[in-house]
Design a protein around this motif. Sequence first.
Motif, mmCIF file in Angstrom:
data_model
loop_
_atom_site.group_PDB
_atom_site.id
_atom_site.type_symbol
_atom_site.label_atom_id
_atom_site.label_comp_id
_atom_site.label_asym_id
_atom_site.label_seq_id
_atom_site.Cartn_x
_atom_site.Cartn_y
_atom_site.Cartn_z
ATOM 1 N N LYS A 1 8.002 -33.862 -17.145
ATOM 2 C CA LYS A 1 7.316 -32.606 -16.906
ATOM 3 C C LYS A 1 6.064 -32.743 -17.500
ATOM 4 O O LYS A 1 5.413 -33.438 -18.343
ATOM 5 N N LYS A 2 5.103 -31.765 -16.969
ATOM 6 C CA LYS A 2 3.601 -31.871 -17.309
ATOM 7 C C LYS A 2 3.406 -30.317 -17.808
ATOM 8 O O LYS A 2 3.366 -29.529 -17.563
ATOM 9 N N GLU B 1 -4.852 -26.309 -10.045
ATOM 10 C CA GLU B 1 -4.573 -26.585 -8.595
ATOM 11 C C GLU B 1 -4.519 -28.226 -8.677
ATOM 12 O O GLU B 1 -3.348 -28.602 -7.944
ATOM 13 N N GLN B 2 -5.266 -28.937 -9.466
ATOM 14 C CA GLN B 2 -5.059 -30.288 -9.483
ATOM 15 C C GLN B 2 -3.961 -31.011 -10.240
ATOM 16 O O GLN B 2 -3.272 -31.786 -9.805
ATOM 17 N N GLU B 3 -3.500 -30.150 -11.250
ATOM 18 C CA GLU B 3 -2.739 -30.869 -12.131
ATOM 19 C C GLU B 3 -1.159 -30.309 -11.983
ATOM 20 O O GLU B 3 -0.254 -31.199 -12.560
ATOM 21 N N LYS B 4 -1.241 -29.374 -11.451
ATOM 22 C CA LYS B 4 0.438 -28.744 -11.237
ATOM 23 C C LYS B 4 1.110 -28.830 -12.478
ATOM 24 O O LYS B 4 2.015 -29.526 -12.555
ATOM 25 N N PHE B 5 0.775 -28.015 -13.316
ATOM 26 C CA PHE B 5 1.381 -27.862 -14.559
ATOM 27 C C PHE B 5 2.821 -27.187 -14.603
ATOM 28 O O PHE B 5 2.977 -26.273 -13.805
ATOM 29 N N ASP B 6 3.642 -27.932 -15.416
ATOM 30 C CA ASP B 6 5.010 -27.087 -15.356
ATOM 31 C C ASP B 6 5.318 -25.922 -16.514
ATOM 32 O O ASP B 6 5.745 -24.898 -16.400
ATOM 33 N N VAL C 1 3.733 -21.511 -12.574
ATOM 34 C CA VAL C 1 4.274 -22.419 -13.721
ATOM 35 C C VAL C 1 5.400 -21.895 -14.025
ATOM 36 O O VAL C 1 5.741 -20.794 -13.708
ATOM 37 N N ASN C 2 6.282 -22.831 -14.432
ATOM 38 C CA ASN C 2 7.623 -22.283 -14.737
ATOM 39 C C ASN C 2 7.897 -21.544 -16.330
ATOM 40 O O ASN C 2 8.726 -21.162 -16.459
ATOM 41 N N ARG C 3 6.694 -21.684 -16.910
ATOM 42 C CA ARG C 3 6.873 -21.204 -18.081
ATOM 43 C C ARG C 3 5.388 -21.109 -18.795
ATOM 44 O O ARG C 3 4.613 -22.001 -18.866
ATOM 45 N N TYR C 4 5.103 -19.697 -19.370
ATOM 46 C CA TYR C 4 3.644 -19.459 -19.855
ATOM 47 C C TYR C 4 4.144 -19.117 -21.340
ATOM 48 O O TYR C 4 4.460 -18.380 -21.498
ATOM 49 N N THR D 1 4.986 -6.836 -14.734
ATOM 50 C CA THR D 1 4.133 -6.626 -13.560
ATOM 51 C C THR D 1 4.509 -7.474 -12.572
ATOM 52 O O THR D 1 4.663 -7.238 -11.388
ATOM 53 N N PHE D 2 4.441 -8.748 -12.647
ATOM 54 C CA PHE D 2 4.147 -9.987 -11.937
ATOM 55 C C PHE D 2 5.501 -10.690 -11.842
ATOM 56 O O PHE D 2 5.410 -11.945 -11.198
ATOM 57 N N GLY D 3 6.187 -10.571 -12.782
ATOM 58 C CA GLY D 3 7.457 -11.503 -13.007
ATOM 59 C C GLY D 3 7.208 -12.969 -13.471
ATOM 60 O O GLY D 3 7.629 -13.886 -13.360
ATOM 61 N N LEU D 4 5.900 -13.328 -14.042
ATOM 62 C CA LEU D 4 5.450 -14.372 -14.639
ATOM 63 C C LEU D 4 6.451 -14.673 -15.901
ATOM 64 O O LEU D 4 6.980 -13.962 -16.837
ATOM 65 N N PRO D 5 7.127 -16.034 -15.698
ATOM 66 C CA PRO D 5 8.065 -16.216 -16.757
ATOM 67 C C PRO D 5 7.536 -16.675 -18.073
ATOM 68 O O PRO D 5 6.981 -17.909 -18.352
ATOM 69 N N THR D 6 7.206 -15.577 -18.975
ATOM 70 C CA THR D 6 6.521 -15.964 -20.322
ATOM 71 C C THR D 6 7.371 -15.576 -21.717
ATOM 72 O O THR D 6 8.429 -15.339 -21.526
ATOM 73 N N THR D 7 6.843 -16.383 -22.693
ATOM 74 C CA THR D 7 7.660 -16.312 -23.956
ATOM 75 C C THR D 7 6.304 -16.053 -25.018
ATOM 76 O O THR D 7 5.173 -16.688 -24.543
ATOM 77 N N ILE D 8 6.429 -15.467 -26.022
ATOM 78 C CA ILE D 8 5.400 -15.206 -27.127
ATOM 79 C C ILE D 8 6.230 -15.732 -28.303
ATOM 80 O O ILE D 8 7.433 -15.369 -28.495
#
Length: 339
Positions: A2-3, A72-77, A118-121, A171-178
């Motif tokens: 994972k990156k 764009e370059q690194e493609k973080f997970d 990204v899979n998780r922010y 709003t955008f369905g971004l997979p976030t946690t805080i």
Amino acid sequence: MKKILVTGGAGFIGGNFVHYMLNKYPEYMIVNLDVLTYAGNLESLKDIENNPNYKFIRGNISDRKFIFELFEQEKFDIVVNFAAESHVDRSVTDPEIFVQTNVIGTQVLLDASRKFRVNRYHQVSTDEVYGDLPLDRLDLFFTENTPLNPSSPYSASKASADFLVQSYHRTFGLPTTISRCSNNYGPYHFPEKLIPLMISRALNNESLPVYGNGENVRDWLHVEDHCSAIDLIIHKGRVGEVYNVGGHNERTNLEVVNTILKTLGKSEELITYVTDRPGHDLRYAIDPHKLENELGWKPKYNFDTGMDTTVKWYLDHKEWWKNIISGEYKNYETVYTNI
Ligand code: NAD
């Protein structure tokens, strides 16, 4: 493999998190993005600079073009955002940079995380977004449902960022946690903050400035326990959720300073009381039951053992903090703090 993008990894908690993740997950790639403000210090990462699973990139989270090219370059997970202006006293004298980094910077990272899927922010937030609790109501704690009521420009900027993160999920369905954590202590803590400031000054037999009467209460957590909480949340936490992080270690500022003096065998006469900060929060106290019950998180350190190991770390790493205080390290200026 994972990156993971760790922003602010040259700071106190981000630096500890980079070490923690490289130790625990030898199969992960950790990219540390940090602009190196006065609080960013690559000395804290010297031991891992040749680790093939680690890369440092200097850059600003508010720089949209740069951040989009990087994503764009690194493609973080996974993205874990620690980067922030973090010092409350500095936010009282100069709020603008707090909005720029903590709010705009977070928005840029959210936009990039959305665009490059990204899979998780994960947003590293603070209990200070809840405001404070009265000193005479020890039955009250911050839960994840406590309304946000920030007191300082610092906590207002962090609360704004939290709202943005939640809105990007909704709003955008971004997979976030805080995660909202209480005050941290431990290795690599910049010596303008209460615990390292008091340790370094006591060792030099200098006066220890304590705000007001020293009765303000903070809830302390060893930084390694904060790292283990974030590790659990990014792997097992439910998206869209907020998790409080705290270790039930409430202490008055005076108690903390006295613990340091006792551990170092120094006299209480070093303490001097100074005029309180405007709007100084009275008490923070975290209820971490959601994290404990849902994800099985448990802190490793109690306050006394954590403080013992921390004081020992500062004794063993005098070079690290002396370079900062002596001015050999850029732009150090003491801003007294009792956070
Ligand atoms: P710190 O000030 O030690 O480190 C912040 C790092 O962010 C520094 O390395 C700095 O160079 C970097 N940075 C600042 N602006 C940047 C930008 N525009 N682009 C890229 N990098 C930038 O802070 P810390 O104490 O390690 O706190 C880290 C995070 O944890 C913050 O978001 C803070 O709000 C949160 N937090 C801190 C505590 C605590 O007790 N210290 C408690 C709860 C939450």
